[in-house]
Design a protein around this motif. Sequence first.
Motif, PDB file in Angstrom:
ATOM      1  N   UNK A 248      -2.615  -4.860   4.155  1.00 30.71           N
ATOM      2  CA  UNK A 248      -2.511  -5.465   2.838  1.00 30.71           C
ATOM      3  C   UNK A 248      -3.760  -5.120   2.028  1.00 30.71           C
ATOM      4  N   UNK A 249      -4.931  -5.272   2.630  1.00 34.09           N
ATOM      5  CA  UNK A 249      -6.171  -4.942   1.940  1.00 34.09           C
ATOM      6  C   UNK A 249      -6.257  -3.460   1.615  1.00 34.09           C
ATOM      7  N   UNK A 250      -5.800  -2.612   2.526  1.00 37.38           N
ATOM      8  CA  UNK A 250      -5.825  -1.178   2.274  1.00 37.38           C
ATOM      9  C   UNK A 250      -4.945  -0.824   1.091  1.00 37.38           C
ATOM     10  N   UNK A 251      -3.769  -1.416   1.026  1.00 36.55           N
ATOM     11  CA  UNK A 251      -2.859  -1.130  -0.069  1.00 36.55           C
ATOM     12  C   UNK A 251      -3.447  -1.647  -1.377  1.00 36.55           C
ATOM     13  N   UNK A 252      -3.974  -2.870  -1.350  1.00 34.99           N
ATOM     14  CA  UNK A 252      -4.529  -3.446  -2.565  1.00 34.99           C
ATOM     15  C   UNK A 252      -5.740  -2.664  -3.063  1.00 34.99           C
ATOM     16  N   UNK A 253      -6.503  -2.067  -2.153  1.00 31.27           N
ATOM     17  CA  UNK A 253      -7.684  -1.318  -2.561  1.00 31.27           C
ATOM     18  C   UNK A 253      -7.343   0.118  -2.951  1.00 31.27           C
ATOM     19  N   UNK A 254      -6.076   0.512  -2.758  1.00 35.04           N
ATOM     20  CA  UNK A 254      -5.661   1.859  -3.124  1.00 35.04           C
ATOM     21  C   UNK A 254      -5.780   2.860  -1.994  1.00 35.04           C
ATOM     22  N   UNK A 255      -6.176   2.413  -0.826  1.00 30.21           N
ATOM     23  CA  UNK A 255      -6.274   3.308   0.322  1.00 30.21           C
ATOM     24  C   UNK A 255      -4.925   3.363   1.014  1.00 30.21           C
ATOM     25  N   UNK A 256      -4.602   4.514   1.561  1.00 25.24           N
ATOM     26  CA  UNK A 256      -3.353   4.661   2.291  1.00 25.24           C
ATOM     27  C   UNK A 256      -3.448   4.056   3.675  1.00 25.24           C
ATOM     28  N   UNK A 257      -2.326   3.874   4.309  1.00 22.88           N
ATOM     29  CA  UNK A 257      -2.279   3.311   5.654  1.00 22.88           C
ATOM     30  C   UNK A 257      -1.598   4.301   6.600  1.00 22.88           C
ATOM     31  N   UNK A 258      -1.941   5.579   6.462  1.00 28.40           N
ATOM     32  CA  UNK A 258      -1.267   6.625   7.200  1.00 28.40           C
ATOM     33  C   UNK A 258      -1.346   6.465   8.713  1.00 28.40           C
ATOM     34  N   UNK A 259      -2.496   6.077   9.217  1.00 25.03           N
ATOM     35  CA  UNK A 259      -2.693   6.043  10.655  1.00 25.03           C
ATOM     36  C   UNK A 259      -2.648   4.638  11.223  1.00 25.03           C
ATOM     37  N   UNK A 260      -2.212   3.683  10.454  1.00 21.26           N
ATOM     38  CA  UNK A 260      -2.186   2.309  10.910  1.00 21.26           C
ATOM     39  C   UNK A 260      -0.952   2.092  11.787  1.00 21.26           C
ATOM     40  N   UNK A 261      -1.122   1.541  12.988  1.00 24.37           N
ATOM     41  CA  UNK A 261       0.029   1.323  13.871  1.00 24.37           C
ATOM     42  C   UNK A 261       1.001   0.264  13.363  1.00 24.37           C
ATOM     43  N   UNK A 262       0.653  -0.412  12.276  1.00 24.07           N
ATOM     44  CA  UNK A 262       1.541  -1.435  11.725  1.00 24.07           C
ATOM     45  C   UNK A 262       2.515  -0.886  10.698  1.00 24.07           C
TER      46      UNK A 262
END
Length: 156
Positions: A5-19
Amino acid sequence: MPGCRGDVESGKGAEDDPRVPPERRVDLLTVDGRPLEDTVSTRAMTAHYPDRTGRPVDGLRELTALAAVDDATARDVVTSALRALGAALAPWLIAFEADAVVFGGSITAAWPLIGPPLATGLAHRDPRLAHLTLSVQDDGEDQALLGAAVFATRGG
């Protein structure tokens, strides 16, 4: 590790996140060991209807129109597929700590028919999702392009 959620809100992608699903693609998920596309796609749903009735259907619009006018088989085909989609998405939405999901594109035209079984599938798989906000964005087909453009301009 920071939350998605924080990554998305900060504009960072979540490419490698296991979630998030593999390659960030929902179409790679499975239902009962089979590709999601074999259950929840125009191809799958429009094939299931004639398999059960012997009558062809010309696309998802016709199938949802039949379901909306009390064709029990059409309604069951759509409902079963959307419940399966909810079950497939549920673990990812819980892991991602989602509190809302926005749907766009052509699915929005049939939302009154599609939304309830999707919500049921989510809540049945995990009761914590009973309070998840599901909404539609009428111009959703453009949203993916806009999101990709924003991501690209940020050096993604």
